[in-house]
Design a protein around this motif. Structure first.
Motif, short mmCIF file in Angstrom:
data_model
loop_
_atom_site.label_atom_id
_atom_site.label_comp_id
_atom_site.label_asym_id
_atom_site.label_seq_id
_atom_site.Cartn_x
_atom_site.Cartn_y
_atom_site.Cartn_z
N PHE A 160 -6.33 -14.22 0.53
CA PHE A 160 -7.41 -13.24 0.42
C PHE A 160 -8.47 -13.74 -0.56
CE2 PHE A 160 -9.37 -9.54 -1.65
CZ PHE A 160 -9.89 -8.90 -0.54
N ILE B 229 0.81 -1.22 0.00
CA ILE B 229 0.00 0.00 0.00
C ILE B 229 0.84 1.27 0.00
CG2 ILE B 229 -1.81 1.29 1.24
CD1 ILE B 229 -2.75 -1.26 -0.18
N LYS C 290 -10.25 -4.68 7.05
CA LYS C 290 -11.06 -3.64 6.43
C LYS C 290 -11.76 -4.17 5.17
CE LYS C 290 -10.63 1.19 5.13
NZ LYS C 290 -9.74 2.34 5.02
N LEU C 291 -11.10 -5.09 4.48
CA LEU C 291 -11.66 -5.64 3.25
C LEU C 291 -12.58 -6.85 3.50
CD1 LEU C 291 -8.55 -5.40 0.87
CD2 LEU C 291 -10.43 -3.78 1.11
N ASN D 53 -18.19 -15.19 0.17
CA ASN D 53 -19.20 -14.60 -0.71
C ASN D 53 -19.97 -15.62 -1.53
OD1 ASN D 53 -18.09 -12.33 0.29
ND2 ASN D 53 -17.57 -11.41 -1.67
N LEU E 271 -7.64 -9.26 -8.13
CA LEU E 271 -8.83 -9.28 -7.27
C LEU E 271 -8.62 -8.44 -6.01
CD1 LEU E 271 -11.60 -10.55 -6.41
CD2 LEU E 271 -10.28 -12.40 -5.39
N PHE E 272 -7.48 -8.67 -5.36
CA PHE E 272 -7.15 -7.93 -4.14
C PHE E 272 -7.11 -6.43 -4.43
CE2 PHE E 272 -3.69 -6.02 -1.57
CZ PHE E 272 -4.25 -6.15 -0.32
N LEU F 48 -16.83 -11.93 -7.48
CA LEU F 48 -16.30 -11.41 -6.22
C LEU F 48 -16.06 -9.91 -6.25
CD1 LEU F 48 -13.74 -14.28 -5.48
CD2 LEU F 48 -16.06 -14.03 -4.61
N LYS G 128 -12.48 0.09 -2.14
CA LYS G 128 -12.87 0.31 -0.75
C LYS G 128 -11.94 1.27 -0.01
CE LYS G 128 -15.26 -4.06 0.07
NZ LYS G 128 -15.07 -5.39 0.65
N VAL G 129 -10.65 1.25 -0.33
CA VAL G 129 -9.72 2.10 0.41
C VAL G 129 -9.54 3.45 -0.30
CG1 VAL G 129 -7.39 2.29 1.36
CG2 VAL G 129 -8.53 0.06 1.31
N HIS H 12 -10.41 -4.67 -4.80
CA HIS H 12 -11.02 -4.36 -3.50
C HIS H 12 -10.34 -3.16 -2.84
CE1 HIS H 12 -13.99 -7.60 -2.65
NE2 HIS H 12 -13.42 -8.09 -3.73
N VAL H 13 -9.02 -3.10 -2.93
CA VAL H 13 -8.28 -1.99 -2.34
C VAL H 13 -8.65 -0.68 -3.05
CG1 VAL H 13 -5.98 -0.98 -2.05
CG2 VAL H 13 -6.36 -3.39 -1.51
#
Lengths: 144, 227
Positions: free
Chosen positions: B80, A62, B110-111, B88, A88-89, A115, A96-97, A92-93
Motif C-alpha cells: 500500500f 477492519i 477505495k483508498l 502521489n 500510513l495505511f 502522503l 477516508k473510511v 488513510h483508513v
C-alpha cells in the motif's frame, strides 16, 4: 443519539513508549481511552491505575478496528505504532473510511508526511523533523 | 510502456519475463539482496536494491512517470505504501497491488489503488497460471473500472481464426480498437481476416469483459455447436 454525537473515545494504535504515555495522560484526565497493540506485553508500559481499555490485535484488520476498538466512536486517533507503513495505511483508513475528526500520525521517515497531507483531519508528526527544527532553533539562539 | 516491478520473488520473475517478452521497459526494485541478485542473474535485468516505500529508492531507481507499478511484497501494508508513494509523488499512471488478505481488496481500491490482486484468492483457485495472470495484467480496468481494454492473441484453435470480422458475429457490446500483426498495426474493418498470432486490442464495458473473453477464446467445433 446520532453517530456524530456518540464520538467520545480516544483511540491509540501502538502501545510503545509514546503510545503508552499518551494513553496514561488521557486516562488520568478521565477521558475514555482505548489502546491497541498486537503484543500483549506492550501494555506493561501503562500505569497501574490506567483506567482505559486494552485491546490486543491487528489494527489493520477492519473488523477488529470496528468491533473491538470501536473506531466509529473515536473523536481522535493517535497512530503511533512502530511501523510507518501501518501508520500510513491507518491514517488513510481513519480519514477516508471512518471520517475521524482528528488523526495524529507519527512517521519515522519524514517523506511519508507528503502522503497524508491532503487527508482531512490528519496531522503528521515526524520526530526527525522535530529534532531538526529544535536543533536549528537552538543554533540560532547560540548565534545571537 | 515503462513498468516497475517492486518486491516479490517468483511472481516478480514471472512478471518480468512476461513484460520483457513484449518489449516493455522494466524497472525492478527489491529490498532483498539475495532476491535482487537472483533476478539480475537469471533474468538479465538490472535490479535496484532498496525498499520501494522509501522516496529516495523510487527516485534513484527511476520510477518517475512510469505507466505501471506492480507491488508484490508479501506485506499488504508495504505494498500500500509503495503504491501510494509511486502514484502521489512519482506520477505513476497506474498501480497494481498484491494483497494477502481478501478482505482488503475492496478497501485498497477505495483508498486509491487502481487494481488489487489477491494472492489468497489466486492460490485458492490455483490460477497463478500464465494465462490468468497475463489476462489480469493486460485487461486493465480504465476510467474507474467502467471499461476495460482486453489484449488477446488469436490462436489457430479459436473459432474466430481465419474469419472475416464481419462474418464472426462480433458482439455489439465490444469494439476492436486495433489489430497488431507482425508488429504492424492494422485498423480493423469488417473485411479484415483475423489470423493466428494476431494480437487484438478490444474495448468493452467492464461487466462484459468475461463474456468478451469467452467469445474471443471460443473454440472452433464447440463454437459451431452452441451458436
Amino acid at each position: 443519539m446520532s453517530k456524530f454525537n456518540s464520538r467520545n473515545n480516544v483511540l491509540i494504535v501502538g502501545c510503545g513508549r509514546l503510545g503508552a504515555s499518551i494513553a496514561n495522560r488521557y486516562s488520568e484526565s478521565g477521558i475514555n481511552v482505548i489502546v491497541v497493540d498486537k503484543d500483549e506485553d506492550a501494555f506493561d508500559r501503562l500505569d497501574q491505575l490506567f483506567a482505559g481499555d486494552r485491546q490486543v490485535g491487528d489494527a489493520t484488520n477492519i473488523s477488529f478496528l470496528t468491533n473491538a476498538c470501536r473506531i466509529e466512536s473515536a473523536t481522535r486517533v493517535f497512530l503511533v505504532s512502530g511501523n510507518d507503513n501501518v501508520n500510513l495505511f491507518l491514517a488513510h483508513v481513519c480519514a477516508k473510511v471512518f471520517s475521524i475528526p482528528r488523526i495524529y500520525v507519527r512517521f519515522d521517515d519524514p517523506d511519508r508526511s507528503e502522503l497524508v497531507k491532503d487527508l482531512p483531519g490528519v496531522i503528521a508528526i515526524s520526530p526527525f523533523q522535530l529534532t531538526l527544527e529544535k536543533l536549528t532553533a537552538l543554533e540560532k539562539e547560540d548565534e545571537q | 510502456m515503462k513498468v516497475v516491478v517492486a518486491e516479490g520473488t517468483s511472481q516478480a520473475a514471472y512478471v518480468i519475463d512476461s513484460f520483457r517478452e513484449h518489449g516493455h521497459e522494466l524497472v525492478v526494485i527489491n529490498s532483498s539482496h539475495e532476491t535482487a541478485q537472483d533476478l539480475a542473474t537469471t533474468h538479465h535485468v538490472p535490479v535496484y536494491v532498496g525498499r520501494p516505500w522509501r522516496r529516495f529508492a523510487l527516485e534513484e531507481a527511476g520510477v518517475k512517470g512510469a505507466d505501471l507499478f506492480i507491488a508484490l511484497s508479501p506485506s499488504d501494508m508495504d505494498n500500500f505504501a509503495s503504491c501510494l508513494m509511486a502514484k502521489n509523488l512519482f506520477s505513476v499512471k497506474k498501480v497494481i497491488c498484491l494483497v494477502d488478505n481478501p478482505a482488503k481488496v475492496d478497501l485498497f481500491k477505495k483508498l486509491g489503488i487502481d487494481s488489487v490482486i489477491c494472492s489468497t484468492y489466486l492460490l485458492a483457485n490455483s490460477i497463478l497460471s500464465e494465462a490468468t495472470l497475463r489476462k489480469m495484467i493486460k485487461s486493465l480496468a480504465m476510467e474507474d473500472e467502467s471499461f476495460a481494454m482486453v489484449e488477446s492473441t488469436v490462436s489457430a484453435e479459436d473459432r474466430i481464426a481465419n474469419m472475416k470480422i464481419m462474418d464472426m458475429n462480433f458482439p455489439s457490446y465490444a469494439s476492436i480498437a486495433a489489430i497488431v500483426r507482425n508488429h504492424q498495426m492494422i485498423v480493423p474493418n469488417g473485411s479484415v481476416i483475423l489470423y493466428p498470432e494476431d494480437k487484438l486490442y478490444v474495448v468493452a464495458a467492464s461487466e462484459n469483459e468475461e463474456k468478451l473473453m469467452a467469445f474471443l477464446k471460443e473454440e472452433k467445433d464447440h463454437g459451431e455447436a452452441t451458436r
